[in-house]
Design an enzyme around this catalytic site. Sequence first.
Site, short mmCIF file in Angstrom:
data_model
loop_
_atom_site.label_atom_id
_atom_site.label_comp_id
_atom_site.label_asym_id
_atom_site.label_seq_id
_atom_site.Cartn_x
_atom_site.Cartn_y
_atom_site.Cartn_z
N THR A 72 107.57 -13.74 135.20
CA THR A 72 108.26 -12.76 134.35
C THR A 72 107.69 -12.80 132.93
O THR A 72 107.00 -13.76 132.54
CB THR A 72 109.75 -13.11 134.26
OG1 THR A 72 109.85 -14.44 133.70
CG2 THR A 72 110.43 -13.09 135.62
N SER A 126 111.15 -18.30 139.08
CA SER A 126 110.45 -18.73 137.85
C SER A 126 110.18 -20.23 137.85
O SER A 126 109.26 -20.70 137.19
CB SER A 126 111.30 -18.39 136.62
OG SER A 126 111.32 -16.99 136.43
N TRP A 177 110.15 -12.63 148.51
CA TRP A 177 109.32 -11.77 147.64
C TRP A 177 107.85 -11.87 148.01
O TRP A 177 106.98 -12.00 147.14
CB TRP A 177 109.49 -12.12 146.15
CG TRP A 177 110.89 -12.29 145.68
CD1 TRP A 177 111.42 -13.39 145.10
CD2 TRP A 177 111.95 -11.32 145.73
NE1 TRP A 177 112.75 -13.19 144.78
CE2 TRP A 177 113.09 -11.92 145.17
CE3 TRP A 177 112.04 -10.00 146.21
CZ2 TRP A 177 114.31 -11.26 145.07
CZ3 TRP A 177 113.26 -9.35 146.11
CH2 TRP A 177 114.36 -9.97 145.54
N ILE A 178 107.56 -11.83 149.30
CA ILE A 178 106.17 -11.96 149.73
C ILE A 178 105.53 -10.58 149.84
O ILE A 178 105.81 -9.83 150.79
CB ILE A 178 106.06 -12.70 151.10
CG1 ILE A 178 107.02 -13.90 151.17
CG2 ILE A 178 104.62 -13.08 151.37
CD1 ILE A 178 106.79 -14.96 150.13
N GLU A 219 104.64 -12.32 139.67
CA GLU A 219 103.57 -13.24 139.22
C GLU A 219 103.89 -13.83 137.84
O GLU A 219 103.01 -14.05 137.00
CB GLU A 219 102.20 -12.57 139.29
CG GLU A 219 101.88 -12.20 140.74
CD GLU A 219 100.43 -12.14 141.11
OE1 GLU A 219 99.59 -12.68 140.37
OE2 GLU A 219 100.12 -11.56 142.17
N ARG A 245 102.60 22.74 128.94
CA ARG A 245 104.00 23.11 128.70
C ARG A 245 104.17 23.65 127.28
O ARG A 245 103.74 23.01 126.32
CB ARG A 245 104.86 21.85 128.90
CG ARG A 245 106.30 22.00 128.53
CD ARG A 245 107.04 22.80 129.58
NE ARG A 245 108.46 22.91 129.25
CZ ARG A 245 109.32 23.56 129.98
NH1 ARG A 245 108.93 24.18 131.08
NH2 ARG A 245 110.59 23.62 129.62
N GLY A 303 95.78 -14.49 139.15
CA GLY A 303 96.60 -13.37 139.62
C GLY A 303 97.15 -12.55 138.45
O GLY A 303 97.26 -11.32 138.54
N ARG A 304 97.47 -13.24 137.35
CA ARG A 304 98.05 -12.52 136.20
C ARG A 304 97.04 -11.58 135.56
O ARG A 304 97.41 -10.54 134.99
CB ARG A 304 98.61 -13.54 135.21
CG ARG A 304 99.87 -14.18 135.77
CD ARG A 304 100.34 -15.41 135.05
NE ARG A 304 101.50 -15.98 135.77
CZ ARG A 304 101.98 -17.20 135.59
NH1 ARG A 304 101.43 -18.01 134.71
NH2 ARG A 304 103.02 -17.61 136.30
N1 CAA Z 1 96.69 -24.72 135.60
C1 CAA Z 1 96.54 -25.97 136.10
N2 CAA Z 1 97.56 -26.89 136.07
C2 CAA Z 1 98.73 -26.49 135.50
C3 CAA Z 1 98.93 -25.20 134.98
C4 CAA Z 1 97.84 -24.28 135.03
N3 CAA Z 1 97.96 -23.03 134.56
N4 CAA Z 1 100.19 -25.10 134.49
C5 CAA Z 1 100.76 -26.31 134.70
N5 CAA Z 1 99.88 -27.15 135.31
C6 CAA Z 1 100.07 -28.55 135.70
C7 CAA Z 1 100.50 -29.37 134.47
O1 CAA Z 1 99.37 -29.83 133.76
C8 CAA Z 1 101.28 -30.50 135.11
O2 CAA Z 1 100.38 -31.45 135.63
P1 CAA Z 1 100.66 -33.05 135.47
O3 CAA Z 1 101.88 -33.33 136.27
O4 CAA Z 1 99.42 -33.67 136.05
O5 CAA Z 1 100.85 -33.30 134.02
C9 CAA Z 1 101.98 -29.83 136.29
O6 CAA Z 1 101.19 -28.66 136.59
C10 CAA Z 1 103.40 -29.41 135.98
O7 CAA Z 1 103.34 -28.55 134.85
P2 CAA Z 1 104.61 -28.18 133.97
O8 CAA Z 1 105.36 -29.43 133.64
O9 CAA Z 1 104.15 -27.32 132.84
O10 CAA Z 1 105.48 -27.35 135.02
P3 CAA Z 1 106.82 -26.57 134.84
O11 CAA Z 1 107.70 -26.89 135.97
O12 CAA Z 1 107.36 -26.75 133.44
O13 CAA Z 1 106.38 -25.02 135.06
C11 CAA Z 1 105.63 -22.83 134.49
C12 CAA Z 1 105.47 -24.35 134.30
C13 CAA Z 1 104.50 -22.20 133.70
C14 CAA Z 1 106.95 -22.33 133.94
C15 CAA Z 1 105.50 -22.46 135.98
O14 CAA Z 1 106.61 -22.94 136.68
C16 CAA Z 1 105.37 -20.97 136.25
O15 CAA Z 1 104.31 -20.38 136.09
N6 CAA Z 1 106.48 -20.32 136.72
C17 CAA Z 1 106.40 -18.93 137.19
C18 CAA Z 1 106.08 -18.86 138.66
C19 CAA Z 1 105.58 -17.52 139.09
O16 CAA Z 1 104.76 -16.89 138.42
N7 CAA Z 1 106.02 -17.05 140.25
C20 CAA Z 1 105.55 -15.83 140.81
C21 CAA Z 1 105.37 -15.99 142.28
S1 CAA Z 1 104.18 -15.01 143.10
C22 CAA Z 1 104.78 -13.43 143.18
O17 CAA Z 1 105.17 -12.93 142.20
C23 CAA Z 1 104.86 -12.69 144.47
C24 CAA Z 1 103.74 -11.83 144.83
O18 CAA Z 1 103.35 -11.81 145.99
C25 CAA Z 1 103.08 -10.91 143.86
#
Ligand code: CAA
Length: 381
Positions: A366, A132, A156-157, A364, A269, A243-244
Amino acid sequence: MNLSPNETQALVQKTARDYAERVVMPRAAAIDASEAIPGEVLQGLGDLGLLAVNVPTDLGGAGAGTVAYALAVQEVARACASTAVTMSVTNMVGETIAHFGTPSQRSHHCPILAQGHHGLGCFALSEPDAGSDPGAMKTTARRDGGDWVLAGSKQWISGGSAAAVFIVWARTLPAEAGARGLSCFLVEGGTRGLRVGRPEDKMGLRGSSTVPIELADCRVPADALLGQENEGFKVAMMALDGGRIGISAQAIGIARAALEESVRYAKDRHAFGVPIGDHQAIQAKLADMRTQIDAAELLSLRAAWLKEERRPFTREASMAKLFASETAVRVCNDAVQIHGGYGFVRDFPAERHLRDARVTTIYEGTSEIQRLVIARSALAV
Ligand code: CAA
């Protein structure tokens, strides 16, 4: 306001539905049991443009837009959730390369991913200790001469055991913490130093491999850097926003399948001398399932439309993913309940739908992360 698909969207939807019903659905139980998607199924998706629905046509994609993409994922997920996640992640990776790549990265990787013959697109962001919170990642990339050398572990790729290319995130500024100082790289499957681990033994989506990877001083050329150096976190966030939408569509497709099975079963049924669908207890469940699925679809297509219009859609994508995934779990659970004992055995697809739906509230981002994104946006007003 017009809620009908346009001609292109309707064509993509019909193409996906026909293929899903004819080729994918009859194989879904075997895909789950054998833990593999036949190569020809993926090839067929590629031939129809469904692995690159929103990738420009000059890069081998269908160039049909995000709404068409969401409609297509729904149709494939209704037939087989494992195939749908494979399709969804490959689309996401192809789109990300099309958006952030250099001309040579785009023209090399996008057509390969669109075809489906040569492997899948994979998204290597998460790590054993950073899911996360991807800003906590430990994988590093250091410059060595003209190359980059990557070291670390990813987890988790999706589709990783058949990857054509991974987008790998790594820390390029070791002194920086959190979201700063991350970059992303295109690492082709089979690159020396990239080791693909044993597939996870999962509850659902068993046809889609989910693997860890090790990067043991994995050397890639300078031009493997995707996007701006040290700006990789934003690439990840933007890719995940899109992706979401795909995962919301996947969840809706699974839920639709569960509802259809439930309706069929409720008509066949009998209990207390009448079809169980004549009992109000079952009718109430079917009504809630139908209503929640429609609400999820409206949220999903709104997010897709906003993206297509190039308007902000981060919050709407999170709302769609949150609601659709939680709806899918509820609907699939009710489908098992309606099927009674038959819902608990593998002879009927209801139990597979529930197993497949469960991860949509996890990967993608939680449900907890989607709520965080939505709440931050609400509080920012
Ligand atoms: N679009 C563009 N920029 C964004 C953004 C978005 N949606 N969200 C954040 N940013 C930018 C912010 O503006 C910020 O930029 P600056 O430093 O220039 O101000 C920077 O990114 C950091 O943002 P945050 O401070 O908000 O970052 P955070 O550490 O608090 O995290 C979060 C935010 C939304 C919680 C993020 O960490 C998140 O989405 N976490 C979940 C990760 C995830 O979904 N993982 C899944 C992996 S893939 C998978 O599931 C496997 C598969 O193969 C299917």
